[in-house]
Design a protein around this motif. Structure first.
Motif: not given
Length: 555
Positions: A172, A174, A307, A337, A340-341, A343-345, A347, A429
């Motif tokens: 990912r 950043r 993060w 949740t 990975d989901s 972390l995808d959410a 901002d 994880k």
């Protein structure tokens, strides 16, 4: 009825009656005397018994080795030895005038030939993949593995290239742009030198001073002199817990920024310990000198962003669904949740930002300064204690402060795999059924660490050019040189040493002596060693005195 002593007459001290229980309690216990003397002479109180078996003759013997504990509450002699070793390490690397790490030697012709062969095999593998010759790919991979084994046997460090069959996870990305609320830092090309600058005094004397530095975290609320908060209801325990857990990452970022700012490879050695308010701070010895204004500037501009998913208060009651093999919300039954989901959410705002406080203390130290040993002792004064034992709790306010801080640490996530994420509706994880929400096994959640779960001793790579094993070897070599002892050639054929097997002796083995017998045996050996060392020192002092008297007579 109270009996009052007459003026001028003091009551005589009552001695316990001979043979009474009180008189017997005044007699020291033999076992305690053995432990006290073992501690005095530096004998490990918890030796580890190892069985050494000669595979040629079949002869076995039990050899006691020190436990190697670094904390006084486990083994005071071993902890004292570890602290002394760290002090030697700091002293040897602090005021070095030469580079501690020599440059690698050039590769031999055989090593270069193996690297060339590995390059040709890599080219052949790429050609096979391009041409879809999958039947040849396996043969090329086998040849690559054989060549890499030969490269390792030839003495080269590291690996030539990562393996082809290793799965690569997408990283990912950043943004590396600096935060708007952080001041900018000058950036220079880092020179590989590690030694400090040489100064010249008005009288022509040259000297190379160094520094020691103390950095702390920000304030979480007003505190009393004993470290307890003035108003516990407004003290920010949540930010204090997050800062304690992520403090090592902030230190890594600080040294990276400092090296880029000053333009040379700054070396350091220090210790992380808690303050009275239980927030961690760090003391460092720095080789060379850096302006105090630069140190304050770098500390003010250094931060670390975490993060992770943002969390507030633990509200979820997770339960494990064995059929679906996932964690679910105990109230709604919905799966939580996944990581990975979550972390995808995210901002553009991190879950937490850690910074240093305004208190940055730095002082210069010369190599011949009489305060060098005292400063090293100050840096390492708490290295043998657990974080919770560095400061004694004497008031109820301090105990309550520790309890509140520890309760916050217990529910604060410490890593991507921390079980505490389940309390906030997020599966960590690689989640599994053995996780216990609110009971993560990470060291940062233990009461004895106060969030300082990583290494408390931090030493840069090129500090002294030696590992702790090297410093131990130097200490043994010094003792042998003082006593005039040589290892000699114990093996008749160095190419074929005697094959031996080592295994851990079990407590119920019949040939393992009782612990007190082993302590007495080690104590007698240590007394003999100390007497021999003292005698050798006396002989050396007498020899030096004779040389001095001879020189004076000659003059």
């Amino acid at each position: 009825m109270t009996i009052t002593a007459l003026p001028g007459l003091e009551p005589e001290e009552q001695q316990p009656r001979p043979g009474s229980r009180a008189a017997r309690r005044l007699i020291p216990l033999a076992a305690d005397v053995v432990k006290d003397m073992a501690t005095e002479y530096g004998v490990c109180l918890r030796p580890v018994g190892l069985r050494r078996t000669d595979l040629t003759t079949g002869k076995t013997e039990i050899i006691d080795v020190p436990c190697g504990a670094t904390r006084e509450d486990k083994c005071p002699p071993c902890a004292k030895r570890a602290r002394r070793l760290r002090k030697v390490q700091i002293r040897e690397g602090w005021h070095r005038a030469d580079e501690p790490a020599p440059s690698p030697e050039p590769a031999t012709e055989g090593q270069r030939a193996l690297i060339s062969l590995r390059a040709h095999l890599e080219h052949a593998r790429d050609e096979a993949v391009r041409a879809s010759l999958w039947d040849q790919l396996g043969e090329v991979d086998d040849a690559i593995r054989e060549v890499e084994e030969a490269i390792a046997a030839e003495g080269l460090r590291g690996t030539v290239a990562p393996p082809h069959d290793k799965p690569t996870e997408p990283k990912r990305q950043r943004s590396t742009k600096r935060r708007q609320d952080a001041p900018d830092l000058p950036r220079q090309k880092v020179d590989p030198r590690t030694i400090g600058r040489i100064y010249t005094a008005p009288d022509g004397t040259e000297y190379r001073p160094s520094m020691w530095l103390t950095v702390t975290l920000d304030s979480y609320g007003p505190v009393r002199p004993d470290g307890s908060p003035v108003d516990p209801s407004t003290y920010d325990y949540r930010r204090a817990a997050w800062d304690a857990i992520t403090f090592p990452r902030l230190l890594d970022r600080f040294w990276q920024n400092l090296r880029r700012c000053v333009g040379w490879n700054v070396q350091y050695a220090g210790c992380v310990e808690p303050q009275r308010r239980l927030a961690p701070h760090a003391h460092f010895a720095i080789r060379g000198t850096i302006p105090r204004a630069v140190l304050r500037q770098v500390a003010a501009a250094t931060y670390h962003q975490v993060w992770w998913p943002r969390v507030d208060q633990p509200t979820c009651r997770p339960v494990w669904d064995a059929d679906a093999e996932t964690w679910c919300d105990g109230a709604t039954g919905q799966p939580l949740t996944d990581w990975d989901s979550a972390l995808d959410a995210l901002d553009d705002e991190p879950a937490h930002v850690i910074r240093f406080g305004a208190q940055v203390r730095a002082e210069g130290v010369n190599a011949d300064d009489r305060n060098v040993d005292r400063t090293i002792g100050y840096i390492t004064k708490y290295v043998t204690k657990s974080a919770a034992d560095c400061h004694q709790l004497t008031t109820d306010r301090q105990r309550d402060h520790l309890e509140r801080f520890w309760r916050e640490l217990r529910v604060t996530p410490c890593s991507e795999r921390c079980a505490n994420w389940l309390l906030y509706g997020i599966q960590p994880k690689n989640a599994h059924a053995r996780l216990r929400p609110g009971n993560c096994k990470g060291r940062v959640h233990q009461r004895s660490t106060l969030g300082i779960g990583g290494r408390r001793i931090l030493v840069s790579r090129d500090w002294s050019g030696k590992t702790l094993a090297d410093h131990r070897y130097d200490a043994r070599a010094w003792v042998k040189a003082l006593l005039g002892v040589s290892d000699g050639d114990t093996a008749t054929d160095p190419e074929s040493p005697t094959p031996v097997a080592w295994e851990l002796a079990r407590p119920n083995d019949p040939d393992l002596p009782p612990m007190r017998h082993r302590l007495l045996r080690a104590l007698a050996q240590r007394i003999q060693w100390r007497n021999a060392i003292n005698a050798a020192r006396d002989r050396a002092a007498q020899y030096e005195q004779q040389l001095t008297n001879g020189e004076e007579a000659h003059l």
